[in-house]
Design a protein around this motif. Structure first.
Motif, PDB file in Angstrom:
ATOM      1  N   THR A   1       0.857  -1.380   0.009  1.00 52.77           N
ATOM      2  CA  THR A   1       0.223  -0.032   0.084  1.00 52.77           C
ATOM      3  C   THR A   1       0.687   1.324  -0.115  1.00 52.77           C
ATOM      4  OG1 THR A   1      -1.867   1.152   1.112  1.00 52.77           O
ATOM      5  CG2 THR A   1      -0.096   0.088   2.331  1.00 52.77           C
ATOM      6  N   THR A   2       0.270   2.290  -0.396  1.00 54.25           N
ATOM      7  CA  THR A   2       0.998   3.622  -0.243  1.00 54.25           C
ATOM      8  C   THR A   2       0.219   4.506   0.750  1.00 54.25           C
ATOM      9  OG1 THR A   2      -0.564   4.471  -1.996  1.00 54.25           O
ATOM     10  CG2 THR A   2       1.767   3.463  -2.709  1.00 54.25           C
ATOM     11  N   THR A   3      -1.007   3.953   1.206  1.00 54.68           N
ATOM     12  CA  THR A   3      -1.624   4.859   2.268  1.00 54.68           C
ATOM     13  C   THR A   3      -1.744   4.190   3.622  1.00 54.68           C
ATOM     14  OG1 THR A   3      -3.065   5.747   0.579  1.00 54.68           O
ATOM     15  CG2 THR A   3      -3.653   6.165   3.039  1.00 54.68           C
ATOM     16  N   ILE A   4      -1.015   4.963   4.555  1.00 58.21           N
ATOM     17  CA  ILE A   4      -1.112   4.364   5.811  1.00 58.21           C
ATOM     18  C   ILE A   4      -1.966   5.376   6.879  1.00 58.21           C
ATOM     19  CG2 ILE A   4       0.325   3.703   8.201  1.00 58.21           C
ATOM     20  CD1 ILE A   4       0.879   2.493   5.685  1.00 58.21           C
ATOM     21  N   SER A   5      -2.905   4.711   7.399  1.00 60.35           N
ATOM     22  CA  SER A   5      -4.232   5.480   8.267  1.00 60.35           C
ATOM     23  C   SER A   5      -4.125   5.100   9.777  1.00 60.35           C
ATOM     24  CB  SER A   5      -5.493   5.320   7.576  1.00 60.35           C
ATOM     25  OG  SER A   5      -5.747   3.866   7.528  1.00 60.35           O
ATOM     26  N   GLY A   6      -4.973   5.576  10.314  1.00 58.25           N
ATOM     27  CA  GLY A   6      -5.207   5.245  11.907  1.00 58.25           C
ATOM     28  C   GLY A   6      -3.982   6.020  12.711  1.00 58.25           C
ATOM     29  N   LEU A   7      -3.478   7.096  12.203  1.00 60.01           N
ATOM     30  CA  LEU A   7      -2.645   7.897  12.875  1.00 60.01           C
ATOM     31  C   LEU A   7      -3.208   9.005  13.524  1.00 60.01           C
ATOM     32  CD1 LEU A   7       0.298   7.659  10.297  1.00 60.01           C
ATOM     33  CD2 LEU A   7      -0.286   6.233  12.161  1.00 60.01           C
ATOM     34  N   ASP A   8      -4.636   8.996  13.907  1.00 66.33           N
ATOM     35  CA  ASP A   8      -5.368  10.103  14.582  1.00 66.33           C
ATOM     36  C   ASP A   8      -4.390  10.982  15.919  1.00 66.33           C
ATOM     37  OD1 ASP A   8      -7.162   8.110  13.346  1.00 66.33           O
ATOM     38  OD2 ASP A   8      -8.160  10.215  12.936  1.00 66.33           O
ATOM     39  N   TYR A   9      -3.908  10.173  16.544  1.00 57.63           N
ATOM     40  CA  TYR A   9      -3.219  10.508  17.894  1.00 57.63           C
ATOM     41  C   TYR A   9      -1.804  11.249  17.313  1.00 57.63           C
ATOM     42  CZ  TYR A   9       0.173   6.658  17.113  1.00 57.63           C
ATOM     43  OH  TYR A   9       1.199   5.791  16.756  1.00 57.63           O
ATOM     44  N   LEU A  10      -1.463  11.256  16.146  1.00 54.65           N
ATOM     45  CA  LEU A  10      -0.462  11.963  15.558  1.00 54.65           C
ATOM     46  C   LEU A  10      -0.529  12.926  14.741  1.00 54.65           C
ATOM     47  CD1 LEU A  10       2.158   9.109  15.076  1.00 54.65           C
ATOM     48  CD2 LEU A  10       2.154  10.707  16.973  1.00 54.65           C
ATOM     49  N   GLU A  11      -1.797  13.274  14.697  1.00 52.41           N
ATOM     50  CA  GLU A  11      -2.570  14.460  13.916  1.00 52.41           C
ATOM     51  C   GLU A  11      -1.564  15.791  14.088  1.00 52.41           C
ATOM     52  OE1 GLU A  11      -4.692  16.107  10.876  1.00 52.41           O
ATOM     53  OE2 GLU A  11      -4.939  14.171  11.761  1.00 52.41           O
ATOM     54  N   GLY A  12      -1.036  16.185  12.689  1.00 53.73           N
ATOM     55  CA  GLY A  12      -0.342  17.514  12.651  1.00 53.73           C
ATOM     56  C   GLY A  12       1.283  17.351  13.055  1.00 53.73           C
ATOM     57  N   LYS A  13       1.638  16.315  13.269  1.00 54.17           N
ATOM     58  CA  LYS A  13       2.997  15.937  13.886  1.00 54.17           C
ATOM     59  C   LYS A  13       3.792  15.398  12.368  1.00 54.17           C
ATOM     60  CE  LYS A  13       2.470  16.576  18.210  1.00 54.17           C
ATOM     61  NZ  LYS A  13       2.961  17.667  18.993  1.00 54.17           N
ATOM     62  N   GLU A  14       5.081  15.789  12.503  1.00 51.18           N
ATOM     63  CA  GLU A  14       6.133  15.183  11.512  1.00 51.18           C
ATOM     64  C   GLU A  14       6.470  13.918  11.928  1.00 51.18           C
ATOM     65  OE1 GLU A  14       9.988  16.752   9.279  1.00 51.18           O
ATOM     66  OE2 GLU A  14       9.197  17.840  10.708  1.00 51.18           O
ATOM     67  N   VAL A  15       6.254  13.217  11.076  1.00 52.48           N
ATOM     68  CA  VAL A  15       6.759  11.594  11.434  1.00 52.48           C
ATOM     69  C   VAL A  15       7.636  11.084  10.633  1.00 52.48           C
ATOM     70  CG1 VAL A  15       4.320  11.125  12.601  1.00 52.48           C
ATOM     71  CG2 VAL A  15       4.690  10.591  10.103  1.00 52.48           C
ATOM     72  N   GLN A  16       8.570  10.084  11.114  1.00 51.82           N
ATOM     73  CA  GLN A  16       9.596   9.317  10.346  1.00 51.82           C
ATOM     74  C   GLN A  16       8.713   8.222   9.716  1.00 51.82           C
ATOM     75  OE1 GLN A  16      12.896   8.856  13.150  1.00 51.82           O
ATOM     76  NE2 GLN A  16      13.788  10.355  11.897  1.00 51.82           N
ATOM     77  N   ILE A  17       9.155   7.665   8.714  1.00 49.55           N
ATOM     78  CA  ILE A  17       8.957   6.411   8.001  1.00 49.55           C
ATOM     79  C   ILE A  17       9.867   5.327   7.739  1.00 49.55           C
ATOM     80  CG2 ILE A  17       7.369   5.494   5.679  1.00 49.55           C
ATOM     81  CD1 ILE A  17       6.632   8.691   5.878  1.00 49.55           C
ATOM     82  N   LEU A  18       9.676   4.213   8.116  1.00 47.31           N
ATOM     83  CA  LEU A  18      10.500   3.032   7.667  1.00 47.31           C
ATOM     84  C   LEU A  18       9.598   2.047   7.058  1.00 47.31           C
ATOM     85  CD1 LEU A  18      13.510   2.486   8.136  1.00 47.31           C
ATOM     86  CD2 LEU A  18      12.660   0.638   9.941  1.00 47.31           C
ATOM     87  N   ALA A  19       9.929   2.057   5.609  1.00 45.82           N
ATOM     88  CA  ALA A  19       9.118   1.242   4.987  1.00 45.82           C
ATOM     89  C   ALA A  19       9.833   0.194   4.313  1.00 45.82           C
ATOM     90  CB  ALA A  19       8.280   2.028   3.812  1.00 45.82           C
ATOM     91  N   ASP A  20       9.350  -1.167   4.590  1.00 47.03           N
ATOM     92  CA  ASP A  20      10.265  -2.195   4.311  1.00 47.03           C
ATOM     93  C   ASP A  20      11.765  -2.357   4.378  1.00 47.03           C
ATOM     94  OD1 ASP A  20       8.106  -3.598   3.306  1.00 47.03           O
ATOM     95  OD2 ASP A  20       7.997  -3.125   1.328  1.00 47.03           O
ATOM     96  N   GLY A  21      12.169  -1.685   5.555  1.00 47.27           N
ATOM     97  CA  GLY A  21      13.222  -1.480   5.998  1.00 47.27           C
ATOM     98  C   GLY A  21      14.380  -0.415   5.733  1.00 47.27           C
ATOM     99  N   SER A  22      13.616   0.603   4.762  1.00 45.14           N
ATOM    100  CA  SER A  22      14.446   1.594   4.094  1.00 45.14           C
ATOM    101  C   SER A  22      13.445   2.744   4.742  1.00 45.14           C
ATOM    102  CB  SER A  22      14.291   1.486   2.625  1.00 45.14           C
ATOM    103  OG  SER A  22      15.180   0.368   2.065  1.00 45.14           O
ATOM    104  N   GLU A  23      14.306   3.833   4.879  1.00 51.16           N
ATOM    105  CA  GLU A  23      13.753   5.138   5.362  1.00 51.16           C
ATOM    106  C   GLU A  23      13.274   5.967   4.344  1.00 51.16           C
ATOM    107  OE1 GLU A  23      14.966   9.160   8.062  1.00 51.16           O
ATOM    108  OE2 GLU A  23      16.570   7.688   7.549  1.00 51.16           O
ATOM    109  N   GLN A  24      12.173   6.375   4.436  1.00 52.39           N
ATOM    110  CA  GLN A  24      11.545   7.385   3.481  1.00 52.39           C
ATOM    111  C   GLN A  24      11.304   8.644   4.012  1.00 52.39           C
ATOM    112  OE1 GLN A  24       7.977   6.221   1.632  1.00 52.39           O
ATOM    113  NE2 GLN A  24       8.495   4.251   1.052  1.00 52.39           N
TER     114      GLN A  24
END
Length: 440
Positions: A281-304
């Motif tokens: 997938t390209t869409t990750i939901s269910g992050l309401d508790y982090l609304e408005g926050k800048e987040v890091q992403i580790l996708a399949d072991g690589s940083e995006q």
């Protein structure tokens, strides 16, 4: 029968009589512990330094007779110069009672005979009382917070002194406690023998405590929010540590993830993170508790590239099956002022510089090495050498071994080496080796 409290009008067939120590008027005990198969209680309103030990094996029998048998119940009061209540009972080699003015050792005068009503004694061991936080038991030692709430001491029996003694574990880290108090703490034995401490300002501290190796090391941890409380529960392979954290006006129960990095696609080195596993997938939901926050992403072991959470979701740059999303945090270590013994004395106070810093890493990726002088930069950051994945889209490859960084620091009296990393991947430092040049 009694017509007035304390005055007995009539005794029929009685040869002795005693009022109960525990009543609605006298109060009930506030401290408890098991010791030598006795259930022990301490401190009521009327007897703040009272201690009651049950009959051996019978935890409901506290009757004290005139002619006591060795296994029968025991009742004593500490011969203290003050009436500071016993806040905690702790079962070690002896029974330890903590009051506001120190620790008391409750034991037998005759070790061969054991603890009885005739052999029991209580001696004060220390004269620094604990706070209301319950002491932590770590192997043969116990840790407690002093009554002012900003000093941690340990205590254990010393055979050479035949007494309980200990050390101030915050002596070299006063800056972490100055102006603050400890509000919550716990101990996690596995895997790193860590004491977790919550300060009154919502900052968390950890103490790496290993008495056998004489290790007492403090670290400071902050989060996007406030730590409120902490508790540990033994797990199958490690001690589970749980926190109550206040974020954006709400309270959350959070736990520490495992630091194992055997699977680099599922490892977690973010704060307040969430994990997705499923169809690509390209869409990750269910992050309401982090609304408005800048987040890091580790996708399949690589940083995006980092993103801002909008409407409780983010969109990946490329599709992935395993995605971890969370808040970034900086991992940083700064050495003490570099010192090295010389034939003509210490190097402290002498001008020095360095151009090479060697770091021994274990299963790490990324990072920067820099040299400071009283928090001022003396060198430009040198990036740690990394290995790129053999194929595009594969998980990053963690590195173990010695990394050599050329820092070319200016000459100064005080020199500190700092290593930091803010990527969602591990950095484990085993050793720091510095080439020093003397001058001036």
């Amino acid at each position: 029968q009694s017509s007035q409290y304390g005055i007995i009008d009539e005794f029929t067939g009685q040869y002795n009589f005693a009022f109960s120590s525990w009543t609605a008027n006298n109060g009930y005990p506030s401290s408890v512990a098991f010791y030598q198969n006795r259930l022990c209680w301490a401190s009521t309103f009327a007897e703040p330094v009272g201690v009651w030990l049950s009959t051996i094996g019978d935890y409901y029998d506290y009757a004290v007779e005139i002619d006591q048998e060795d296994d029968q119940a025991i009742s004593i009061n500490l011969l203290s110069q003050s009436l500071n209540r016993i806040s905690t009972l702790l079962s070690k080699t002896d029974l330890i009672g903590f009051t506001a003015d120190g620790a008391w050792r409750i034991s037998s005068m005759n070790s061969a005979q054991g603890l009885t009503a005739k052999t029991i004694m209580a001696n004060q061991q220390t004269f620094e009382g604990p706070s209301n936080l319950r002491p932590l038991v770590i192997n043969t030692r116990a840790l407690y917070v002093l009554s002012q709430g900003a000093t941690v001491r340990d205590i254990a029996y010393d055979y050479s002194a035949d007494s309980y003694t200990g050390d101030d574990l915050t002596l070299l880290s006063r800056h972490l406690f100055r102006g603050h108090t400890i509000t919550s703490w716990c101990y996690a034995q596995e895997p790193d023998s860590l004491v977790y401490i919550v300060r009154d300002d919502g900052v968390m501290l950890t103490l790496t405590y290993n008495k056998e190796q004489e290790v007492y090391a403090w670290a400071k941890h902050i989060t996007d929010g406030e730590f409120i409380a902490v508790q540990s529960i033994p797990g199958t392979y490690r001690t589970q540590v749980y926190f109550i954290v206040r974020r954006m006006g709400k309270l959350y129960i959070e736990t520490l993830s495992d630091r194992l990095v055997d699977d680099t696609t599922r490892m977690n080195f973010m704060d307040c993170s969430a994990l997705y596993e499923g169809e690509e997938t390209t869409t990750i939901s269910g992050l309401d508790y982090l609304e408005g926050k800048e987040v890091q992403i580790l996708a399949d072991g690589s940083e995006q590239k980092s993103q801002i959470v909008k409407a409780g979701s983010i969109t990946l740059q490329s599709p992935a099956n395993v995605v971890r999303v969370g808040l970034a945090y900086m991992k940083r270590i700064v050495t003490m002022n570099l010192d090295y013994p010389r034939q003509d004395g210490t190097s402290q106070g002498r001008r020095k510089s360095t151009s090479v810093v060697k770091t021994l890493f274990d299963n790490s990726y990324g990072g920067r090495v820099q040299v400071f002088s009283n928090n001022a930069e003396l060198s430009n950051p040198a990036k740690v050498k990394n290995k790129l994945p053999k194929k595009y889209g594969q998980p990053i490859e963690l590195v173990s071994g010695i990394n050599t960084s050329c820092v070319n620091a200016r000459t100064d009296v005080n020199i500190y080496v700092g290593i930091e990393q803010d990527s969602p991947v591990p950095i484990n430092i085993l050793s720091i080796m510095v080439d020093i040049a003397w001058g001036g």
